[in-house]
Design a protein around this motif. Structure first.
Motif, PDB file in Angstrom:
ATOM      1  N   LYS A 440       0.854  -1.183   0.000  1.00 31.06           N
ATOM      2  CA  LYS A 440       0.000   0.000   0.000  1.00 31.06           C
ATOM      3  C   LYS A 440       0.891   1.235   0.000  1.00 31.06           C
ATOM      4  O   LYS A 440       1.773   1.380   0.840  1.00 31.06           O
ATOM      5  N   THR A 442       0.790   5.375  -0.022  1.00 28.63           N
ATOM      6  CA  THR A 442      -0.062   6.540   0.221  1.00 28.63           C
ATOM      7  C   THR A 442       0.722   7.817  -0.064  1.00 28.63           C
ATOM      8  O   THR A 442       1.792   8.031   0.513  1.00 28.63           O
ATOM      9  N   GLU A 469      -1.676  -1.040  -3.952  1.00 25.77           N
ATOM     10  CA  GLU A 469      -2.779  -0.151  -3.617  1.00 25.77           C
ATOM     11  C   GLU A 469      -2.219   1.265  -3.508  1.00 25.77           C
ATOM     12  O   GLU A 469      -1.428   1.565  -2.613  1.00 25.77           O
ATOM     13  N   ASP A 471      -2.955   5.100  -2.889  1.00 30.79           N
ATOM     14  CA  ASP A 471      -3.969   5.934  -2.241  1.00 30.79           C
ATOM     15  C   ASP A 471      -3.629   7.419  -2.437  1.00 30.79           C
ATOM     16  O   ASP A 471      -2.602   7.905  -1.958  1.00 30.79           O
ATOM     17  N   ARG A 473      -6.181   9.810  -1.890  1.00 27.80           N
ATOM     18  CA  ARG A 473      -7.379  10.493  -1.364  1.00 27.80           C
ATOM     19  C   ARG A 473      -7.029  11.757  -0.583  1.00 27.80           C
ATOM     20  O   ARG A 473      -7.813  12.705  -0.541  1.00 27.80           O
ATOM     21  N   LYS A 474      -5.833  11.800   0.027  1.00 34.71           N
ATOM     22  CA  LYS A 474      -5.432  12.978   0.797  1.00 34.71           C
ATOM     23  C   LYS A 474      -4.589  13.953  -0.014  1.00 34.71           C
ATOM     24  O   LYS A 474      -4.245  15.020   0.474  1.00 34.71           O
ATOM     25  N   LYS A 501      -4.427  -0.890  -7.870  1.00 37.01           N
ATOM     26  CA  LYS A 501      -5.749  -0.474  -7.398  1.00 37.01           C
ATOM     27  C   LYS A 501      -5.614   0.960  -6.873  1.00 37.01           C
ATOM     28  O   LYS A 501      -4.896   1.211  -5.909  1.00 37.01           O
ATOM     29  N   TYR A 503      -6.987   4.310  -5.223  1.00 38.70           N
ATOM     30  CA  TYR A 503      -7.999   4.856  -4.322  1.00 38.70           C
ATOM     31  C   TYR A 503      -7.996   6.375  -4.445  1.00 38.70           C
ATOM     32  O   TYR A 503      -6.961   7.016  -4.230  1.00 38.70           O
ATOM     33  N   SER A 504      -9.135   6.955  -4.796  1.00 41.66           N
ATOM     34  CA  SER A 504      -9.236   8.408  -4.908  1.00 41.66           C
ATOM     35  C   SER A 504     -10.568   8.850  -4.323  1.00 41.66           C
ATOM     36  O   SER A 504     -11.406   8.016  -3.942  1.00 41.66           O
ATOM     37  N   GLU A 505     -10.774  10.169  -4.277  1.00 41.36           N
ATOM     38  CA  GLU A 505     -12.023  10.679  -3.737  1.00 41.36           C
ATOM     39  C   GLU A 505     -13.210  10.314  -4.632  1.00 41.36           C
ATOM     40  O   GLU A 505     -14.368  10.410  -4.209  1.00 41.36           O
ATOM     41  N   ILE A 508     -12.731   3.749  -6.318  1.00 39.44           N
ATOM     42  CA  ILE A 508     -11.626   2.828  -6.558  1.00 39.44           C
ATOM     43  C   ILE A 508     -11.569   2.483  -8.042  1.00 39.44           C
ATOM     44  O   ILE A 508     -12.597   2.164  -8.659  1.00 39.44           O
TER      45      ILE A 508
END
Length: 526
Positions: A440, A442, A469, A471, A473-474, A501, A503-505, A508
């Motif tokens: 993952k 981020t 993964e 990420d 989103r932030k 994969k 991950y966004s606002e 997925i």
């Protein structure tokens, strides 16, 4: 290396025709023997090409070093003394490579690299206009705005209007028409036109035109507007062109200062060229930069030992290689052998090639680097990308290569400092595998081009069959350089069986096909 020979052989011939006059012109601009430029071209092709990890980069004498060489030969008291500085400069580059200094290239923003490519494309076109019309004895390698003959880029073009050579112009136009016809029409009609490259045909037609019009007052081409390769009378005179360094001055501080200058500038030019060529490489190969420094250092040691100019990876030849379909280092190595064989066996035939035909070849190369659509694309990316880009272009065109890059980099840093802050926790990696190769990653709120090297390293280190993964989103600010790295990684992830994969606002996304398109559609945030 020879699996793609059907692509590499035609590309090597194009690179040979581009490199030949540039090797001679850079030697002339450097105040060095003409043969020293050819030696550097041969060493750059065969030796550096063999040792380098780059599949499409081409090395040889560089215009960016011409001013340094010209000054150094005078200050050090002769060419043989200067050769010692070249050898020592190569040794210093080896030290740079062992110290892993190649990472420096990752800290130049994408907008500056693109500006460098575009600026070089513009300057190639501008510098070849006088040759296309049969005027200007200024060396082809003089890529700075202010020239060694007291003129500048635009004054030479204006002077051309009153000194147009009809013969050179006619064959230049014919050569350009052949190249455009080949590239736009014939290459799509039959495979024979893919095997026989347009530049080769244009050069052959140019030689025939020169021979047929010799003695003509209207269409005849002066010898000063032809390629000028040194022609040895016998074996002894050929080997007599090689020169040795003066090792008796190895303790002279001025020699070491020049050597360090050569090593620093040559390494910087090489790393910038590596970054640029990797960016326009359709196969998205990544060149190992530390290995490149070791290869360049070895090449400079050998070139200096036998009387050659310092070498770097050169964007003009590298881009010509890519645009001509080169796929592996075979094209680079073969072009070096072509230079060697040609100056031994057919120097007189080479001296019948009109410079205007070669100018037509470089017009095509320059246009592909500086397409008008690229200016539009950079403008659409916003002022944070466009301003460093256009400053770099203008700096290269109106000053010189290194100063233009320096200006673009300075503007890029100022833009970043104004619009974002440096977040030290830009990347968080967590192993959630439980034995299943799951990672993952981020990204933080602010991710800029300063983080490019670290992110690229982490992505390249992912093993095959990994589930990643990612990420975001932030993340509120993601630099265009990082998006391009992710875009290239998505392309390579398919070959390495890496499942992504995202991950966004917005939710997925499994295995996104284009990060550029994804972030373009992403809602803007402040």
């Amino acid at each position: 290396m020879f699996k793609t020979i059907k692509n590499d052989l035609p590309a090597s011939i194009v690179v040979f025709f581009v490199a030949l006059p540039l090797c001679l012109g850079i030697a002339l601009a450097s105040g060095a023997p003409l043969f020293s430029g050819l030696i550097a071209g041969i060493v750059g092709g065969i030796v550096v090409g063999s040792l380098s990890g780059s599949k499409i980069g081409v090395s040889g004498p560089a215009a960016g070093l011409a001013a340094i060489v010209l000054t150094a030969i005078g200050e050090l008291g002769g060419f043989n003394n200067f050769l010692l500085a070249v050898v020592l400069g190569g040794a210093i580059q080896l030290v740079f490579g062992f110290l892993r200094a190649g990472i420096i290239g990752y800290y130049f923003p994408s907008s500056v690299i693109k500006g460098m490519l575009t600026g070089i494309g513009v300057i190639i076109i501008l510098k070849q206009i006088p040759h296309f019309f049969g005027y200007d004895a200024d060396p082809e390698g003089d890529f700075a705005f202010f020239q060694v003959d007291g003129e500048n880029t635009f004054s030479e073009i204006l002077n051309t209007v009153n000194h147009i050579g009809l013969g050179s112009t006619v064959i230049g136009i014919i050569g350009l028409a052949i190249l455009l016809l080949w590239d736009k029409v014939l290459v799509k009609k039959a495979k024979i036109f893919q095997l026989i490259q347009g530049p080769v045909v244009a050069v052959v037609v140019g030689i025939i035109f020169y021979l047929l019009t010799q003695g003509s007052e209207t269409l005849g081409i002066s010898s000063k507007h032809l390629v000028m390769v040194p022609v040895p009378e016998d074996v002894d005179s050929f080997f007599g062109q090689f020169q040795l360094p003066n090792f008796s001055l190895i303790t002279d501080p001025s020699i070491w200062i020049t050597a360090f200058t050569i090593a620093l500038v040559a390494s910087l030019e090489t790393l910038l060229c590596v970054e640029a060529t990797d960016k326009i490489d359709p196969d998205k190969n990544v060149t190992p930069t530390n290995r490149e420094l070791l290869a360049q250092g070895t090449g400079n040691i050998l070139s200096g030992l036998i009387g050659g100019l310092p070498v770097t990876q050169v964007i003009v030849r590298s881009s010509a290689n890519i645009q001509s379909g080169g796929k592996s280092k075979a094209s680079t190595v073969i072009h070096g052998f072509l230079l060697l064989i040609s100056i031994i066996l057919i120097p007189r035939l080479l001296n019948q090639i009109p410079l205007s035909v070669l100018a037509a070849v470089l017009f095509i190369v320059g246009f592909k680097l500086a397409k008008p659509s690229l200016f539009k694309k950079m403008y659409q990316l916003g002022w944070k990308q466009f301003l460093p880009f256009i400053v770099t272009v203008l700096g290269i065109v109106f000053i010189d290569l290194l100063k233009g890059i320096g200006l673009g980099l300075a503007v890029g840093i100022i833009v970043i400092l104004i619009k974002s802050y440096q977040n030290s926790h830009f990347l968080h990696i967590e192993d959630i595998s439980n034995g299943l190769h799951k990672i993952k990653m981020t990204l933080a709120e602010e991710v800029t081009f300063f983080n490019k090297g670290a992110i690229l390293k982490e992505l390249d280190s992912l093993p095959k069959n990994t589930h990643l993964e990612l990420d975001v989103r932030k993340t509120r600010y993601l630099d265009n350089d990082i998006i391009e790295i992710l875009e290239d990684f998505a392309y390579k992830a398919q070959e390495r069986d890496i499942h992504i994969k995202l991950y966004s606002e917005r939710g997925i996304v499994e295995n996104p096909t284009s990060f550029i398109e994804f972030f373009k559609l992403r809602p803007k945030t402040t």
